[in-house]
Design a protein around this motif. Structure first.
Motif, PDB file in Angstrom:
ATOM      1  N   MET A  61       0.845  -1.196   0.000  1.00 21.98           N
ATOM      2  CA  MET A  61       0.000   0.000   0.000  1.00 21.98           C
ATOM      3  C   MET A  61       0.883   1.251   0.000  1.00 21.98           C
ATOM      4  O   MET A  61       1.313   1.713   1.053  1.00 21.98           O
ATOM      5  CB  MET A  61      -0.945   0.002   1.216  1.00 21.98           C
ATOM      6  N   PRO A  62       1.183   1.817  -1.149  1.00 28.16           N
ATOM      7  CA  PRO A  62       2.017   3.029  -1.205  1.00 28.16           C
ATOM      8  C   PRO A  62       1.297   4.228  -0.590  1.00 28.16           C
ATOM      9  O   PRO A  62       0.207   4.584  -1.020  1.00 28.16           O
ATOM     10  CB  PRO A  62       2.233   3.238  -2.713  1.00 28.16           C
ATOM     11  N   VAL A  63       1.909   4.846   0.412  1.00 25.05           N
ATOM     12  CA  VAL A  63       1.287   6.023   1.031  1.00 25.05           C
ATOM     13  C   VAL A  63       1.983   7.324   0.619  1.00 25.05           C
ATOM     14  O   VAL A  63       1.433   8.409   0.806  1.00 25.05           O
ATOM     15  CB  VAL A  63       1.248   5.911   2.580  1.00 25.05           C
ATOM     16  N   GLN A  64       3.202   7.250   0.097  1.00 25.67           N
ATOM     17  CA  GLN A  64       3.965   8.356  -0.517  1.00 25.67           C
ATOM     18  C   GLN A  64       4.505   9.396   0.472  1.00 25.67           C
ATOM     19  O   GLN A  64       5.645   9.807   0.365  1.00 25.67           O
ATOM     20  CB  GLN A  64       3.144   9.057  -1.610  1.00 25.67           C
ATOM     21  N   HIS A  65       3.707   9.850   1.420  1.00 21.89           N
ATOM     22  CA  HIS A  65       4.186  10.825   2.419  1.00 21.89           C
ATOM     23  C   HIS A  65       3.200  10.829   3.571  1.00 21.89           C
ATOM     24  O   HIS A  65       2.188  10.104   3.550  1.00 21.89           O
ATOM     25  CB  HIS A  65       4.310  12.221   1.811  1.00 21.89           C
ATOM     26  N   ILE A  66       3.474  11.639   4.610  1.00 20.07           N
ATOM     27  CA  ILE A  66       2.552  11.699   5.739  1.00 20.07           C
ATOM     28  C   ILE A  66       2.229  13.125   6.160  1.00 20.07           C
ATOM     29  O   ILE A  66       1.272  13.349   6.920  1.00 20.07           O
ATOM     30  CB  ILE A  66       3.096  10.874   6.932  1.00 20.07           C
ATOM     31  N   SER A  67       2.973  14.112   5.686  1.00 18.59           N
ATOM     32  CA  SER A  67       2.659  15.509   6.000  1.00 18.59           C
ATOM     33  C   SER A  67       1.318  15.888   5.383  1.00 18.59           C
ATOM     34  O   SER A  67       1.074  15.638   4.201  1.00 18.59           O
ATOM     35  CB  SER A  67       3.756  16.424   5.433  1.00 18.59           C
ATOM     36  N   ASP A  68       0.442  16.493   6.176  1.00 15.79           N
ATOM     37  CA  ASP A  68      -0.868  16.892   5.657  1.00 15.79           C
ATOM     38  C   ASP A  68      -0.739  17.836   4.463  1.00 15.79           C
ATOM     39  O   ASP A  68      -1.478  17.711   3.479  1.00 15.79           O
ATOM     40  CB  ASP A  68      -1.698  17.560   6.758  1.00 15.79           C
TER      41      ASP A  68
END
Length: 432
Positions: free
Chosen positions: A248-255
């Protein structure tokens, strides 16, 4: 029968591989033969990748090398297909007159006609595998309807189009009859499967159907986070044939970055989803993909990404530096303002964090017994994977098989005696 021999070079992702496998099989039906060396061929076909800069450059380099062969008369024709060709055909035609014709990503029939053959409708799902014969990709959909700012795939491959459940079952059964033991479900986004057919997710229905077709292992790859059907995790938990694994690629976490990427989920929602997946299936191994150096990424936002990786403790993780690509909204609206050297430094820093996590997680396997699918054998050493590891990208399990008669495609029970961050070492107990 056609006397021409073809050398096909398939670059890029597993979706491209499936396209190449279908083309090879259809061309074989038309009487063409395929060879392993470009120098032996009458015709060269290059299936290109156009996802990021490095992949584009590799494709261009291969086209240039083949163009030299076409120019000096060593081959009779050169054709280029795939993502790079779909996106840049006009520019490529102007720069590379040696290429006889450029094709897109869904031009199978046109390519066969150019070769002098025709498509055989009753064998449309037949493929000549480019993978080892014991595992294969099953492409459940074509294209993508997401609008991620950094990605041009929708322009290369069109909007999302699910293959029907019936056709996928037929293709899966063909693969199983040929001896495939591990079926890897792929598309640009398996989460969206079925929405264009029936206005609802059909992924769980498809997984349950395929689980009854006789494959020892079925694996799920490339699941977009937004809208992921959690009932699939329950199915995975209840059926032994569905590997406890999810990419599951999420790419980043910063809003801010997730919003700019147009991922459709914020930080809290992403973390909640990942936690719910693990709650529903405590034995699952999660793989993700991240991007460093996205436009405007501050040190604070990168630190936030590092904390996320430390806290979520992904079992498998890949990382790319941001690539500023034409035909994307990021190209149109954002500045590629992070130096490549800094992008690479951040990638290295992140992967060092992950390496420590991976090493610790693998140590938990020491002393345990695991089922391993053998990919290759060299003397008394076998190289394979557990259900927690996808082909080509994840951990390798290196086993001393002694006098155990194991061959590629066999399953064996192994005792794990030592580990590193990306390898398991063990001894074979018995063939399964």
């Amino acid at each position: 029968m056609n006397a021409h021999s073809i050398f096909l070079l398939s670059l890029g992702c597993s979706k491209n591989t499936v396209d190449s496998e279908r083309l090879i099989r259809q061309a074989q039906h038309c009487g063409f033969t395929f060879c392993d060396e470009a120098a032996q061929a009458d015709i060269i076909i290059i299936n290109t990748c156009g996802f990021i800069a490095d992949a584009k450059q590799e494709s261009i380099n291969e086209i240039l090398a083949a163009a030299d062969l076409r120019r000096n008369g060593s081959i009779k024709a050169l054709y280029v297909m795939g993502c790079l060709s779909a996106l840049y055909s006009r520019e490529l035609r102007a720069e590379l007159p040696e290429v006889d014709r450029f094709f897109g990503t869904s031009d199978l029939e046109a390519i066969l006609q150019q070769l002098g053959g025709r498509i055989k409708p009753d064998s449309l799902h037949e493929r000549t595998l480019l993978t080892p014969p014991h595992y294969a990709w099953l492409k459940i959909a074509e294209g993508c309807s997401r609008t991620c700012s950094f990605c041009a795939i929708p322009k290369m491959r069109g909007s999302y189009h699910s293959q029907s459940v019936g056709e996928l079952e037929k293709e899966a059964l063909m693969l199983r009859e040929r001896g495939v033991r591990e079926l890897n479900l792929i598309s640009q986004d398996i989460t969206r499967y079925g929405w264009d057919l029936e206005g609802r997710s059909m992924l769980d229905e498809l997984v349950r159907l395929l689980a009854g077709t006789g494959f020892p292992w079925i694996r799920l790859l490339y699941a977009y986070p937004q809208g992921f059907p959690l009932e699939v995790i329950d199915t995975m938990n209840s059926l032994d044939t569905v590997c406890n694994y999810l990419d599951m690629p999420v790419q980043h976490i910063s809003d801010r970055i997730l919003s700019s990427m147009n991922r459709g989920m914020n930080k809290a929602q992403t973390i909640q989803l990942l936690n719910r997946i693990r709650e529903r299936n405590p034995d699952i191994r999660l793989r993700t993909t991240l991007i460093t150096g996205y436009p405007g990424e501050t040190r604070e936002e990168f630190e936030e990404l590092l904390r996320f990786v430390r806290e979520l403790r992904f079992d498998r993780l890949g990382c790319f530096t941001y690539s500023h690509e034409e035909h994307t909204t990021a190209w149109e609206h954002l500045q590629d303002d992070i130096p490549q050297e800094l992008k690479q430094e951040r990638l290295q820093e992140l992967m060092e964090v992950q390496e420590s996590i991976s090493a610790e997680k693998n140590r938990h396997f020491e002393g345990s017994r695991l089922t391993v699918l053998i990919d290759d054998v060299d003397g008394t050493t076998a190289f394979g994977r557990t259900e927690y590891d996808a082909p080509e990208v994840d951990n390798e399990c290196i086993i001393d098989i002694g006098d155990t008669a194991c061959a590629p495609g066999d399953f064996c029970l192994a005792e794990i005696i030592d580990t590193t961050a990306y390898e398991l070492h063990g001894t074979a107990i018995r063939k399964l």
